[in-house]
Design an enzyme around this catalytic site. Structure first.
Site, mmCIF file in Angstrom:
data_model
loop_
_atom_site.group_PDB
_atom_site.id
_atom_site.type_symbol
_atom_site.label_atom_id
_atom_site.label_comp_id
_atom_site.label_asym_id
_atom_site.label_seq_id
_atom_site.Cartn_x
_atom_site.Cartn_y
_atom_site.Cartn_z
ATOM 1 N N GLY A 156 -4.379 3.206 -19.766
ATOM 2 C CA GLY A 156 -5.165 4.352 -19.337
ATOM 3 C C GLY A 156 -6.545 4.444 -19.931
ATOM 4 N N GLY A 157 -6.683 4.194 -21.232
ATOM 5 C CA GLY A 157 -8.006 4.273 -21.807
ATOM 6 C C GLY A 157 -8.025 4.845 -23.204
ATOM 7 N N ARG A 217 2.579 15.649 -21.319
ATOM 8 C CA ARG A 217 3.593 14.648 -21.012
ATOM 9 C C ARG A 217 5.024 15.130 -21.218
ATOM 10 N NH1 ARG A 217 0.887 9.156 -23.495
ATOM 11 N NH2 ARG A 217 -0.567 8.898 -21.784
HETATM 12 C C1 LIG Z 1 2.542 0.428 -22.210
HETATM 13 C C2 LIG Z 1 1.695 1.239 -23.138
HETATM 14 C C3 LIG Z 1 0.547 1.868 -22.673
HETATM 15 C C4 LIG Z 1 -0.263 2.604 -23.534
HETATM 16 N N1 LIG Z 1 -1.399 3.176 -23.045
HETATM 17 C C5 LIG Z 1 -2.221 3.816 -23.910
HETATM 18 C C6 LIG Z 1 -3.472 4.340 -23.455
HETATM 19 O O1 LIG Z 1 -3.838 4.214 -22.298
HETATM 20 N N2 LIG Z 1 -4.263 4.973 -24.349
HETATM 21 C C7 LIG Z 1 -3.895 5.113 -25.659
HETATM 22 O O2 LIG Z 1 -4.664 5.663 -26.438
HETATM 23 N N3 LIG Z 1 -2.717 4.633 -26.114
HETATM 24 C C8 LIG Z 1 -1.879 3.988 -25.265
HETATM 25 N N4 LIG Z 1 -0.690 3.496 -25.721
HETATM 26 C C9 LIG Z 1 -0.373 3.622 -27.131
HETATM 27 C C10 LIG Z 1 -1.146 2.600 -27.920
HETATM 28 O O3 LIG Z 1 -1.310 1.434 -27.153
HETATM 29 C C11 LIG Z 1 -0.442 2.222 -29.194
HETATM 30 O O4 LIG Z 1 0.004 3.356 -29.851
HETATM 31 C C12 LIG Z 1 -1.371 1.493 -30.113
HETATM 32 O O5 LIG Z 1 -1.948 0.411 -29.448
HETATM 33 C C13 LIG Z 1 -0.654 1.023 -31.346
HETATM 34 O O6 LIG Z 1 -1.480 0.121 -32.038
HETATM 35 P P1 LIG Z 1 -1.000 -0.491 -33.412
HETATM 36 O O7 LIG Z 1 -2.013 -1.511 -33.773
HETATM 37 O O8 LIG Z 1 -0.715 0.598 -34.350
HETATM 38 O O9 LIG Z 1 0.395 -1.164 -33.077
HETATM 39 P P2 LIG Z 1 0.684 -2.412 -32.127
HETATM 40 O O10 LIG Z 1 -0.433 -2.624 -31.219
HETATM 41 O O11 LIG Z 1 2.035 -2.225 -31.558
HETATM 42 O O12 LIG Z 1 0.709 -3.622 -33.137
HETATM 43 C C14 LIG Z 1 1.725 -3.765 -34.096
HETATM 44 C C15 LIG Z 1 1.768 -5.192 -34.538
HETATM 45 O O13 LIG Z 1 2.588 -5.321 -35.684
HETATM 46 C C16 LIG Z 1 3.445 -6.420 -35.522
HETATM 47 N N5 LIG Z 1 4.633 -6.233 -36.347
HETATM 48 C C17 LIG Z 1 5.666 -5.383 -36.143
HETATM 49 N N6 LIG Z 1 6.576 -5.524 -37.123
HETATM 50 C C18 LIG Z 1 6.113 -6.482 -37.966
HETATM 51 C C19 LIG Z 1 6.610 -7.095 -39.147
HETATM 52 N N7 LIG Z 1 7.786 -6.756 -39.670
HETATM 53 N N8 LIG Z 1 5.868 -8.060 -39.739
HETATM 54 C C20 LIG Z 1 4.673 -8.439 -39.216
HETATM 55 N N9 LIG Z 1 4.169 -7.899 -38.086
HETATM 56 C C21 LIG Z 1 4.875 -6.925 -37.467
HETATM 57 C C22 LIG Z 1 3.735 -6.434 -34.058
HETATM 58 O O14 LIG Z 1 4.215 -7.677 -33.651
HETATM 59 C C23 LIG Z 1 2.367 -6.115 -33.494
HETATM 60 O O15 LIG Z 1 1.575 -7.247 -33.402
HETATM 61 C C24 LIG Z 1 0.123 2.756 -24.876
HETATM 62 C C25 LIG Z 1 1.274 2.145 -25.344
HETATM 63 C C26 LIG Z 1 2.069 1.392 -24.497
HETATM 64 C C27 LIG Z 1 3.304 0.752 -25.019
#
Ligand SMILES: Cc1cc2nc3c(=O)[nH]c(=O)nc-3n(C[C@H](O)[C@H](O)[C@H](O)COP(=O)(O)OP(=O)(O)OC[C@H]3O[C@@H](n4cnc5c(N)ncnc54)[C@H](O)[C@@H]3O)c2cc1C
Ligand code: SF4
Ligand code: SF4
Ligand code: FES
Lengths: 208, 545
Positions: free
Chosen positions: B128-129, B354
């Protein structure tokens, strides 16, 4: 529909004969049949590019490349998973390009092989997202970076085109370079710039 | 058992129409959430008995992994090679990559370890963004007010204020990494509204915002001095004599060995928990989202919050089965697509928060007005043809990912509605942090979805992508600075904190039958995969053959 869903499909995945309901993807079918599978699994939704498979369908000698999470199983299919995608061969930093006049020269420094493209089309054939990869490389070589990048909106960086290229060109990284320089040098939105300026002057404070 | 209308019959009844009025009977009523939202299912929560949050409510399935034993012990460490670095980042999504890039830029030696491929994450799937207040009739204050309002009160105001203030600069930073956004004919950033925003504030790149962000950040990391350890899940954090965080134990899926990485600061950015399939729901999350970071941080003593509230995204694909749970972006509803029950009637204002929309969909299905998709799955229509009728071409232009999903599902969303049902989407709570991403344990930083507080108990669309870059950058810079702080000579590392945690588990008479972090969902059968024999098995997984 519920009836049909119970129909079992027979196929071979990584050398193992498997029967699974027809509504499953290749990865799900492996799990269903009791085989572990961690390697090469990722988003399970066709965007991370980890789950690359070779596929040969029944009555065909052609081998195609696809994404295992998006691929529905079919009767008589023969599927094998590829190993991990590899990182790019080259390194560059956008900051080392002094200005947009220098992009073209820098491009050929970073990707000297790109100009050697022999238009074999291997990259395009292999792309599971049906991107005209060869065209993208050609445009980038000509310095038409924005147009080149446009073709790769759906690219999941699965690296299959990189693996397919006999000239060791990395078309996906060529494309990403093209997209990145376009943003880096040409995205200058006035609405954002206005806002940044106001905030720099300390206006628009947030009161909790 | 409620009986919903079978898929084939319902699709025959459906007629595409550009406009449909919302019946006035569609008022959701006061008790919609209490009656139908999965956060209110009785018995879904228990009280934690050990750790920094003892006494707090927590979802039962999450409590199980939090109150589990470690996968390893001191004996595993003895033979493992040791590596030293300044900053260790765990997790290769958007939060981890932005933290690593900024830490490296600040001059620190950085290792980024991630479970699978770099960029396999929830970030890459975001559609979405990202929110940032940049339009004339919008302000950071309005962004803040919307965020607080959407959060149902229990938000960390300092974090929210920091995030919205960072917004515009986050966008600039992303553009400087080479990320593209959708622009209008004059080159201005296009914005749109989302549920709960009082001004158009969501910036996007088609419905591939996360893919574009992630491929750019991945490339930036590969082209930086950050050392990437992919396919290396962390299984435990290390502590020093004072109980501060001092590194982590990583397990390599490539050569099946453990390594100790000693680090002066550790940044945990492991994302969410969708693949725990709470309450049996399908999920939109990537394969590795099983809450590992929460487990690691909790065992080291970090305090968490809001462990009983999760976001169920209203529109997960309910048919076909093999793509079940796949997200359809809220952008489609923002663009005006209706939600229809099996009788082709609208039943809720589609742009309400939501949790309300999700609960209303669950209600329709529970009361027999849904569509039966087989496999025990029901759903309602997302009326995509309605927006195509109103603005022909919109699907191809704005939602190529959805169109692609349609092709993979054998459905043309321009002509046929998609069947959807709420999907487990986002972990609202998580590790408590301050504005620099520091947790309550010195040396341990946490950023991204693994954290709590920024969104309270409900997150607005687009705020998560903002959060991960805003706090990712902050934590990266701060963690790098800390490296040169006083008393930062390399210390002796150990798993001492595990011993204390085990003692607590035993005193509380917890069964010790489970080990965590899980690393992968149970159905991938990781623990039984003979490929990984070099790694310590999770011996206590029931051997059901
Ligand atoms: C389908 C979908 C659509 C979304 N759309 C939106 C949107 O439009 N706008 C918005 O703001 N948010 C959106 N979100 C939410 C948002 O994308 C996520 O909350 C956000 O990207 C999380 O980022 P992060 O870096 O914290 O985690 P992630 O991007 O999930 O990265 C976590 C990383 O940690 C790694 N990891 C996990 N466990 C371990 C371990 N034990 N050891 C080493 N590495 C590990 C994983 O493999 C992964 O690479 C969406 C989420 C989903 C699932
Ligand atoms: S262009 Fe290359 S990397 Fe991108 S999706 Fe196609 S084959 Fe994969
Ligand atoms: S595979 Fe390589 S040589 Fe062949 S067309 Fe593509 S880029 Fe050119
Ligand atoms: S698992 Fe990500 S593309 Fe298939």
């Amino acid at each position: 529909m519920t009836e049909a869903a119970k129909k079992l499909i027979n196929l071979r995945i990584n050398g193992k004969d498997i029967s699974a309901p027809e509504s499953l993807s290749v990865i799900q079918a492996l799990w269903y049949a009791g085989y572990p599978r961690v390697k090469g699994v990722g988003c399970l939704q066709g965007v991370c590019g980890s789950c690359r498979v070779f596929v040969r369908r029944a009555d065909s000698n052609e081998v195609s490349t696809e994404l295992g999470c998006e691929l529905l199983i079919e009767e008589g299919m023969d599927v094998s998973f590829l190993i991990y995608p590899i990182p790019p061969y080259q390194t560059y930093s956008l900051e080392e390009i002094p200005n947009s006049w220098e992009v073209q020269a820098k491009f050929h420094e970073i990707f000297p092989e790109a100009a050697q493209c022999r238009h074999c089309g291997g990259c395009t054939t292999t792309c599971p997202k049906d991107i005209d990869v060869e065209k993208g490389v050609e445009l980038a070589v000509k310095g038409r970076f924005q147009e080149a990048g446009e073709l790769f909106v759906q690219c999941v960086m699965c690296n299959l085109c990189q693996t397919a290229c006999p000239e060791l060109i990395t078309p996906n990284h060529v494309a990403l370079f093209s997209r990145r320089v376009t943003a880096y040098f040409h995205t200058r939105p006035s609405n954002l710039i206005h806002r940044l300026e106001k905030m720099r002057k300390g206006q628009l404070q947030v009161i909790e | 058992m409620t009986i919903n209308i079978p898929y084939d019959e319902a699709i025959r009844r459906y007629r595409p129409l550009a406009e449909r009025a919302l019946p006035c009977t569609a008022d959701p009523g006061e008790d919609l959430l209490q009656r139908y939202h999965p956060d209110y299912i009785a018995d879904r929560c228990i009280q934690l008995t050990v750790g920094a949050n003892a006494g707090d409510p927590c979802h039962r399935q999450l409590a199980d992994v939090l109150q589990s034993d470690s996968r390893i012990d001191e004996a595993d460490l003895a033979a493992s090679p040791e590596v030293e670095t300044d900053v260790l980042v765990i997790g290769g999504g958007g939060a981890g990559c932005s933290a690593a890039l900024e830490a490296a830029r600040a001059g620190a030696r950085v290792i980024l370890a991630t479970k699978l491929r770099l960029g396999d994450s929830n970030t890459v799937m975001a559609e979405g963004g990202i929110q940032a207040s940049i339009e004339k009739d919008d302000t950071p204050q309005m962004h803040y007010d919307d965020t607080v309002k959407g959060a149902s009160g229990q938000i960390d105001r300092t974090l929210a204020a920091q995030m919205v203030t960072d917004g515009p600069d986050v966008i600039r930073w992303l553009i400087q990494q080479g990320m593209q956004f959708d622009l209008d004919q004059y080159g201005d950033l296009l914005t749109r509204r989302a549920g709960g925003t009082s001004a158009p504030r969501v910036l996007y790149f088609r419905d591939y915002t996360g893919l574009e962000m992630m491929r750019v950040l991945r490339e930036a990391v590969f082209n930086s001095d950050v050392e990437v350890w992919d396919y290396c899940p962390a299984v435990e954090l290390l502590s020093d004599q004072s109980g501060h965080c001092a590194g982590a134990v990583l397990s390599s899926l490539k050569d099946y060995t453990y390594s100790l990485v000693k680090a002066k600061s550790v940044i945990v950015a492991t994302g969410g928990i969708g693949r725990l399939h709470l309450n049996g729901f399908p999920t939109s999350n990537h394969f590795g989202a099983v809450g590992d970071g929460l487990v690691l941080a909790y065992r080291l003593g970090a305090k968490l919050r809001d462990l009983d509230t999760f976001q169920y995204h209203p529109t997960g694909l309910a048919h076909p089965h093999h793509l079940g749970g796949t997200l359809i972006t809220e952008g489609v509803r923002s663009a005006g697509a209706y939600l229809l029950n099996a009788a082709s009637e609208r039943f809720i204002d589609e742009l309400r928060p939501r949790d309300h929309v999700a609960a209303a969909i669950i209600r329709e299905c529970a009361e027999g007005r849904g569509v039966d998709a087989g496999h025990g799955q029901s759903g309602v229509w997302l009326d995509t043809p309605s927006i195509e009728l109103r603005s022909p071409g919109i699907m191809e232009q704005r939602f190529p990912k959805l169109l692609h999903l349609g092709i993979k599902s054998g459905i043309d969303p321009r002509q046929q509605p998609m069947l959807i049902y709420p999907t487990l989407h986002y972990q609202n709570g998580g590790v408590i942090i301050n504005r620099q991403g520091a947790s309550t344990v010195p040396g341990l930083y946490c950023v991204g979805e693994v954290c709590g507080g920024v969104h309270g108990r409900n997150r607005l669309m687009g705020n998560s992508l903002l959060e991960i870059i805003s706090f990712g950058r902050r934590a990266g810079t701060t963690a790098a600075k800390r490296v040169h702080g006083a008393g930062m000579r390399q210390k002796k590392v150990s798993l001492e904190h595990l011993r204390a945690f085990r003692r607590e588990l035993m005193l509380a008479k917890m069964p010790l039958t489970q080990q965590s972090p899980l690393l992968f969902p149970e159905y991938a059968k990781f623990e039984k995969d003979s490929d990984y024999d070099g790694l310590r098995r999770n011996t206590r997984v029931a051997d059901d053959g």
